[in-house]
Design a protein around this motif. Structure first.
Motif, PDB file in Angstrom:
ATOM      1  N   PHE A 138       0.838  -1.206   0.000  1.00 30.84           N
ATOM      2  CA  PHE A 138       0.000   0.000   0.000  1.00 30.84           C
ATOM      3  C   PHE A 138       0.873   1.256   0.000  1.00 30.84           C
ATOM      4  N   ARG A 139       1.922   1.299   0.832  1.00 31.47           N
ATOM      5  CA  ARG A 139       2.819   2.465   0.858  1.00 31.47           C
ATOM      6  C   ARG A 139       3.480   2.687  -0.496  1.00 31.47           C
ATOM      7  N   HIS A 140       3.875   1.599  -1.136  1.00 30.68           N
ATOM      8  CA  HIS A 140       4.516   1.713  -2.450  1.00 30.68           C
ATOM      9  C   HIS A 140       3.537   2.291  -3.478  1.00 30.68           C
ATOM     10  N   GLN A 141       2.314   1.789  -3.494  1.00 27.53           N
ATOM     11  CA  GLN A 141       1.326   2.293  -4.452  1.00 27.53           C
ATOM     12  C   GLN A 141       0.945   3.742  -4.133  1.00 27.53           C
ATOM     13  N   ARG A 142       0.907   4.105  -2.863  1.00 26.14           N
ATOM     14  CA  ARG A 142       0.626   5.494  -2.482  1.00 26.14           C
ATOM     15  C   ARG A 142       1.723   6.411  -3.011  1.00 26.14           C
ATOM     16  N   GLU A 143       2.969   5.943  -2.969  1.00 24.50           N
ATOM     17  CA  GLU A 143       4.068   6.746  -3.513  1.00 24.50           C
ATOM     18  C   GLU A 143       3.921   6.921  -5.028  1.00 24.50           C
ATOM     19  N   HIS A 144       3.475   5.873  -5.731  1.00 22.39           N
ATOM     20  CA  HIS A 144       3.176   6.030  -7.167  1.00 22.39           C
ATOM     21  C   HIS A 144       2.124   7.118  -7.368  1.00 22.39           C
ATOM     22  N   ARG A 145       1.057   7.088  -6.564  1.00 18.83           N
ATOM     23  CA  ARG A 145      -0.011   8.088  -6.692  1.00 18.83           C
ATOM     24  C   ARG A 145       0.545   9.498  -6.496  1.00 18.83           C
ATOM     25  N   ILE A 146       1.340   9.679  -5.453  1.00 14.73           N
ATOM     26  CA  ILE A 146       1.925  10.999  -5.181  1.00 14.73           C
ATOM     27  C   ILE A 146       2.780  11.457  -6.352  1.00 14.73           C
ATOM     28  N   ARG A 147       3.574  10.552  -6.887  1.00 16.76           N
ATOM     29  CA  ARG A 147       4.458  10.917  -8.000  1.00 16.76           C
ATOM     30  C   ARG A 147       3.680  11.218  -9.279  1.00 16.76           C
ATOM     31  N   LEU A 148       2.631  10.465  -9.556  1.00 13.59           N
ATOM     32  CA  LEU A 148       1.807  10.749 -10.739  1.00 13.59           C
ATOM     33  C   LEU A 148       1.072  12.080 -10.592  1.00 13.59           C
ATOM     34  N   GLN A 149       0.727  12.437  -9.379  1.00 17.58           N
ATOM     35  CA  GLN A 149       0.036  13.702  -9.153  1.00 17.58           C
ATOM     36  C   GLN A 149       0.966  14.906  -9.233  1.00 17.58           C
ATOM     37  N   SER A 150       2.259  14.673  -9.454  1.00 20.34           N
ATOM     38  CA  SER A 150       3.161  15.797  -9.714  1.00 20.34           C
ATOM     39  C   SER A 150       2.785  16.490 -11.026  1.00 20.34           C
ATOM     40  N   TYR A 151       1.958  15.843 -11.817  1.00 28.38           N
ATOM     41  CA  TYR A 151       1.403  16.434 -13.049  1.00 28.38           C
ATOM     42  C   TYR A 151       0.488  17.621 -12.725  1.00 28.38           C
ATOM     43  N   ASP A 152      -0.179  17.582 -11.568  1.00 27.66           N
ATOM     44  CA  ASP A 152      -1.165  18.600 -11.202  1.00 27.66           C
ATOM     45  C   ASP A 152      -0.525  19.981 -11.121  1.00 27.66           C
ATOM     46  N   GLY A 153      -1.290  21.001 -11.500  1.00 25.24           N
ATOM     47  CA  GLY A 153      -0.813  22.364 -11.335  1.00 25.24           C
ATOM     48  C   GLY A 153      -1.303  23.290 -12.422  1.00 25.24           C
ATOM     49  N   VAL A 154      -0.773  24.499 -12.387  1.00 22.18           N
ATOM     50  CA  VAL A 154      -1.097  25.539 -13.363  1.00 22.18           C
ATOM     51  C   VAL A 154       0.219  26.078 -13.909  1.00 22.18           C
ATOM     52  N   VAL A 155       0.287  26.222 -15.227  1.00 25.86           N
ATOM     53  CA  VAL A 155       1.472  26.779 -15.880  1.00 25.86           C
ATOM     54  C   VAL A 155       1.014  27.924 -16.779  1.00 25.86           C
ATOM     55  N   GLU A 156       1.731  29.033 -16.703  1.00 29.68           N
ATOM     56  CA  GLU A 156       1.434  30.177 -17.560  1.00 29.68           C
ATOM     57  C   GLU A 156       2.577  30.374 -18.539  1.00 29.68           C
ATOM     58  N   THR A 157       2.207  30.459 -19.834  1.00 29.24           N
ATOM     59  CA  THR A 157       3.195  30.588 -20.898  1.00 29.24           C
ATOM     60  C   THR A 157       2.870  31.826 -21.730  1.00 29.24           C
ATOM     61  N   ALA A 158       3.802  32.764 -21.788  1.00 30.53           N
ATOM     62  CA  ALA A 158       3.598  33.971 -22.597  1.00 30.53           C
ATOM     63  C   ALA A 158       3.581  33.597 -24.076  1.00 30.53           C
ATOM     64  N   VAL A 159       2.679  34.229 -24.826  1.00 32.12           N
ATOM     65  CA  VAL A 159       2.571  33.959 -26.261  1.00 32.12           C
ATOM     66  C   VAL A 159       2.495  35.260 -27.049  1.00 32.12           C
ATOM     67  N   ASP A 160       2.986  35.194 -28.263  1.00 33.07           N
ATOM     68  CA  ASP A 160       2.908  36.297 -29.223  1.00 33.07           C
ATOM     69  C   ASP A 160       2.706  35.630 -30.575  1.00 33.07           C
ATOM     70  N   VAL A 161       1.456  35.623 -31.046  1.00 32.05           N
ATOM     71  CA  VAL A 161       1.083  34.857 -32.230  1.00 32.05           C
ATOM     72  C   VAL A 161       0.435  35.779 -33.256  1.00 32.05           C
ATOM     73  N   THR A 162       0.857  35.614 -34.494  1.00 28.13           N
ATOM     74  CA  THR A 162       0.190  36.313 -35.594  1.00 28.13           C
ATOM     75  C   THR A 162      -0.362  35.250 -36.533  1.00 28.13           C
ATOM     76  N   GLY A 163      -1.649  35.394 -36.857  1.00 31.56           N
ATOM     77  CA  GLY A 163      -2.262  34.414 -37.733  1.00 31.56           C
ATOM     78  C   GLY A 163      -3.712  34.723 -37.985  1.00 31.56           C
ATOM     79  N   CYS A 164      -4.348  33.830 -38.704  1.00 34.03           N
ATOM     80  CA  CYS A 164      -5.757  33.986 -39.047  1.00 34.03           C
ATOM     81  C   CYS A 164      -6.618  33.620 -37.852  1.00 34.03           C
ATOM     82  N   TRP A 165      -7.595  34.477 -37.583  1.00 35.25           N
ATOM     83  CA  TRP A 165      -8.520  34.225 -36.473  1.00 35.25           C
ATOM     84  C   TRP A 165      -9.833  33.760 -37.045  1.00 35.25           C
ATOM     85  N   PRO A 166     -10.381  32.635 -36.521  1.00 36.20           N
ATOM     86  CA  PRO A 166      -9.881  31.944 -35.334  1.00 36.20           C
ATOM     87  C   PRO A 166      -9.011  30.725 -35.635  1.00 36.20           C
TER      88      PRO A 166
END
Length: 156
Positions: A87-115
């Protein structure tokens, strides 16, 4: 009493993740631009802002059933093993897979046809971040395998 071969017992958990993500464009600035060959009904724009990507892993843990053919004493030891070490080993897998969770902000500067063109480019920005996070979470989880543990089944 002859003890079953522990390595032959199917005492492996399984932890899997379903990765979900979404994005929005925030702090955007839109201005007409030139140089695009847009389909009818679309116009050329320069868009600056921030792609805000949100990520969430839904993790499922499956523990193994009790193997058949064990004595009551062996069943008790296997039960204890599943509910502690495994159980402890599988819980560690869960914690490590949840490292995916979060919010990332990426600046963009795009020129193109809308939409059409602009949306494709913004989606590509998000998808690149998403793929890096998925790979990193899976690799982080895989880093704790193979899992090996001692289980004494020499009892009646």
């Amino acid at each position: 009493m002859v003890s079953p071969d522990v390595s032959a017992l199917p005492l492996h958990g399984q932890t899997t993740a379903r990765f979900n993500s979404s994005w929005t464009l925030v702090n955007r600035r839109v201005e007409p631009a030139k140089g695009c060959e847009c389909p009818e009904g679309e116009r050329c724009f320069r868009i600056t802002g921030v792609v805000r990507s949100k990520f969430r892993a839904t993790v499922t843990v499956k523990m193994p059933p009790m193997p058949p053919g064990l004595t009551p004493c062996q069943r008790q030891r296997v039960h204890a093993f599943i509910n502690t070490e495994l159980f402890r080993h599988q819980r560690e897998h869960r914690i490590r897979l949840q490292s995916y969770d979060g919010v990332v902000e990426t600046a963009v500067d795009v020129t193109g046809c809308w939409p059409s063109g602009v949306r494709v480019e913004l989606q590509a920005v998000h998808d690149a971040v998403d793929e890096r996070r998925r790979v990193a979470a899976r690799d982080h989880s895989a880093g704790i395998d193979p899992f090996t543990a001692e289980l004494d089944l020499d009892c009646d």
